[in-house]
Design a protein around this motif. Sequence first.
Motif, short mmCIF file in Angstrom:
data_model
loop_
_atom_site.label_atom_id
_atom_site.label_comp_id
_atom_site.label_asym_id
_atom_site.label_seq_id
_atom_site.Cartn_x
_atom_site.Cartn_y
_atom_site.Cartn_z
N ILE A 236 0.62 -1.14 -0.02
CA ILE A 236 0.04 -0.06 0.03
C ILE A 236 0.84 1.26 -0.17
N HIS A 237 2.03 1.17 0.71
CA HIS A 237 2.86 2.45 0.75
C HIS A 237 3.37 2.62 -0.39
N SER A 238 3.71 1.57 -1.34
CA SER A 238 4.24 1.74 -2.58
C SER A 238 3.24 2.30 -3.58
N GLY A 239 1.97 1.86 -3.28
CA GLY A 239 0.95 2.01 -4.33
C GLY A 239 0.46 3.61 -4.16
N LEU A 240 0.62 4.08 -2.90
CA LEU A 240 0.19 5.52 -2.69
C LEU A 240 1.01 6.49 -3.63
N ALA A 242 2.31 5.90 -6.25
CA ALA A 242 1.95 5.81 -7.71
C ALA A 242 0.71 6.80 -8.31
N ILE A 243 -0.10 7.00 -7.28
CA ILE A 243 -1.13 7.98 -7.47
C ILE A 243 -0.40 9.32 -8.08
N GLN A 244 0.50 9.94 -7.48
CA GLN A 244 0.99 11.06 -8.03
C GLN A 244 1.87 10.84 -9.23
N SER A 245 2.72 9.93 -9.37
CA SER A 245 3.58 9.88 -10.39
C SER A 245 3.05 9.19 -11.58
N ARG A 246 1.84 8.53 -11.55
CA ARG A 246 0.94 7.76 -12.71
C ARG A 246 -0.25 8.23 -12.73
N GLU A 247 -0.95 8.80 -11.96
CA GLU A 247 -2.31 8.89 -12.09
C GLU A 247 -2.82 10.39 -12.14
N LEU A 248 -1.88 11.34 -11.81
CA LEU A 248 -2.20 12.75 -12.07
C LEU A 248 -1.23 13.40 -13.19
N PRO A 249 -1.91 14.58 -13.68
CA PRO A 249 -1.08 15.14 -14.66
C PRO A 249 0.20 15.62 -14.05
N PRO A 250 1.23 15.87 -14.60
CA PRO A 250 2.52 16.08 -14.29
C PRO A 250 2.61 17.77 -13.62
N ASN A 251 1.79 18.42 -14.00
CA ASN A 251 1.65 19.82 -13.35
C ASN A 251 0.75 19.80 -12.02
N ALA A 252 0.26 18.70 -11.69
CA ALA A 252 -0.79 18.95 -10.58
C ALA A 252 0.18 19.05 -9.19
N VAL A 253 -0.39 20.15 -8.56
CA VAL A 253 0.35 20.53 -7.14
C VAL A 253 -0.16 19.76 -6.21
N VAL A 258 3.41 9.93 4.08
CA VAL A 258 3.28 9.17 5.06
C VAL A 258 4.16 9.61 6.36
N GLY A 259 3.52 9.78 7.41
CA GLY A 259 4.40 10.28 8.63
C GLY A 259 4.42 9.32 9.75
N GLU A 260 3.57 8.27 9.48
CA GLU A 260 3.37 7.29 10.68
C GLU A 260 3.21 5.84 10.11
N ILE A 261 3.98 4.88 10.78
CA ILE A 261 3.41 3.45 10.37
C ILE A 261 3.84 2.67 11.84
N SER A 262 2.87 2.10 12.47
CA SER A 262 3.08 1.43 13.50
C SER A 262 2.32 0.12 13.69
N GLU A 297 -9.58 2.89 -2.78
CA GLU A 297 -9.53 1.68 -3.54
C GLU A 297 -8.32 0.68 -3.57
N ILE A 298 -7.20 1.41 -3.28
CA ILE A 298 -5.71 0.85 -3.25
C ILE A 298 -5.64 -0.11 -2.15
N VAL A 299 -6.23 0.87 -0.91
CA VAL A 299 -6.26 0.23 0.49
C VAL A 299 -6.78 -1.07 0.44
N THR A 300 -8.10 -0.97 0.17
CA THR A 300 -9.24 -2.07 0.00
C THR A 300 -8.65 -3.22 -0.61
N HIS A 301 -8.35 -3.11 -1.94
CA HIS A 301 -8.12 -4.31 -2.74
C HIS A 301 -6.99 -4.87 -2.46
N ILE A 302 -5.62 -4.11 -2.18
CA ILE A 302 -4.52 -4.77 -1.96
C ILE A 302 -4.66 -5.47 -0.56
N ALA A 303 -5.22 -5.06 0.36
CA ALA A 303 -5.41 -5.70 1.79
C ALA A 303 -6.19 -6.99 1.31
#
Length: 418
Positions: A236-240, A242-253, A258-262, A297-303
């Motif tokens: 899931i961490h890797s998949g998140l 990819a949202i920015q790098s593969r699913e949004l336009p290159p000029n998307a701000v 992720v600041g916490e994993i426990s 969607e990513i969280v639900t299906h990967i899990a």
Amino acid sequence: MIFFTMAEHLFRRDYMELLQDKILEEALALKDEMIKNRRHLHEHPELGMDLKQTQAYVAERLKEMGYADVKRVGQAGLTVTVGQGTGKTILLRADMDALPILEDNELPYKSKIDGRMHACGHDMHTTMLLAAAKILKKYEQEIPGVVKLMFQPGEETMEGAKDMVAAGILENPRPDAGVMIHVMPGMPFDPGALTVTGAGPSMASVDWFKITVIGTGGHGSMPYLAVDPIVPMTAIHSGLSAIQSRELPPNAVVAVTVGEISGGVTSNVIPGEMVMGGTIRTYDEKHRQFIKERMTEIVTHIAKAFRCEGTVEFPAGAPFFESSKELSEHIQKVLPAYVGADKALPVFDSDVPAMGSEDFAVISQEIPACVMILAASDARKGQTYGVHHPKLILDEDALPYGAAAYAGVALSWLAANQ
């Protein structure tokens, strides 16, 4: 009668110009008092919406100034008004909450509560608005309108502004404009220098997220008898990303952080549950909603692919901050008169979008609003720690200039908009 009203207006405008020199003088005279207030707040930090001591301290200081109408707003907010009770109203806001950070300084006034620290300067903000309240009260009969002061909890958790709006901070009277100050450490400027946000979107929206993956715990020697939630959480961490790098336009701000994993209690036990938390920041409401949908969607299906259950919560958030063109231009025009030409910086403009967020954005979506940015430590002198850092030290020489800016902008805006 019309001529008399116009003459009275011109007299008041001229008097307001005479007050310009007085405001900074008054603020500088309050420096020792401000330092005392600021250090008390710094020593006693409180978090989120639980600000019992802070709220009581601020209310007591306001009552000492002669404010009889100190009102509690929402869970932990306060408001008072000052002025003639007629005409336009301007809102001045300061946030009061601290952060769950262990202070790593040896200051004589360092936090007395382990694990809590005013690492974002909210103690400075509250102190400066208290000083502005004292100055405005002194000149109350000359205020051409109403100044409404907003002492807000829960900025760090993005709860406070929404709570105060729901409780009526924008009513009775409804403000016609709103201004806040935020300190900015590590700038190459003298402490006390001020700038203001320019027109348009100036700070990103934010959504906190909490991802939970539930499996079945077990002994580390027999992983085949368990359902390990660590495996899908890493995917899931890797998949998140990819949202920015593969699913949004290159000029998307956009910034997805992720600041916490426990999860887990010891090395030889497979945990039954993993939790991951972070923030989503954007300047586009469509992108904001799209990221939240894809994250779910990513969280639900990967899990599910790893025989686990995955859920996402978005417990708090705020829209992007919309900075008013007219208010920004007014502040740029008047700041030199109230803080000195040497302390008034050009409008804040950066080649890199500011991805920081601020829940005063909720106010900016309702009324014209702006943010003044106050230099509070000098990077040229090696003071390079930023906000939210355990070693942050802010320069108290900046306090009078912030107080003068609060009071001066309020008075000048009211005079210009009657």
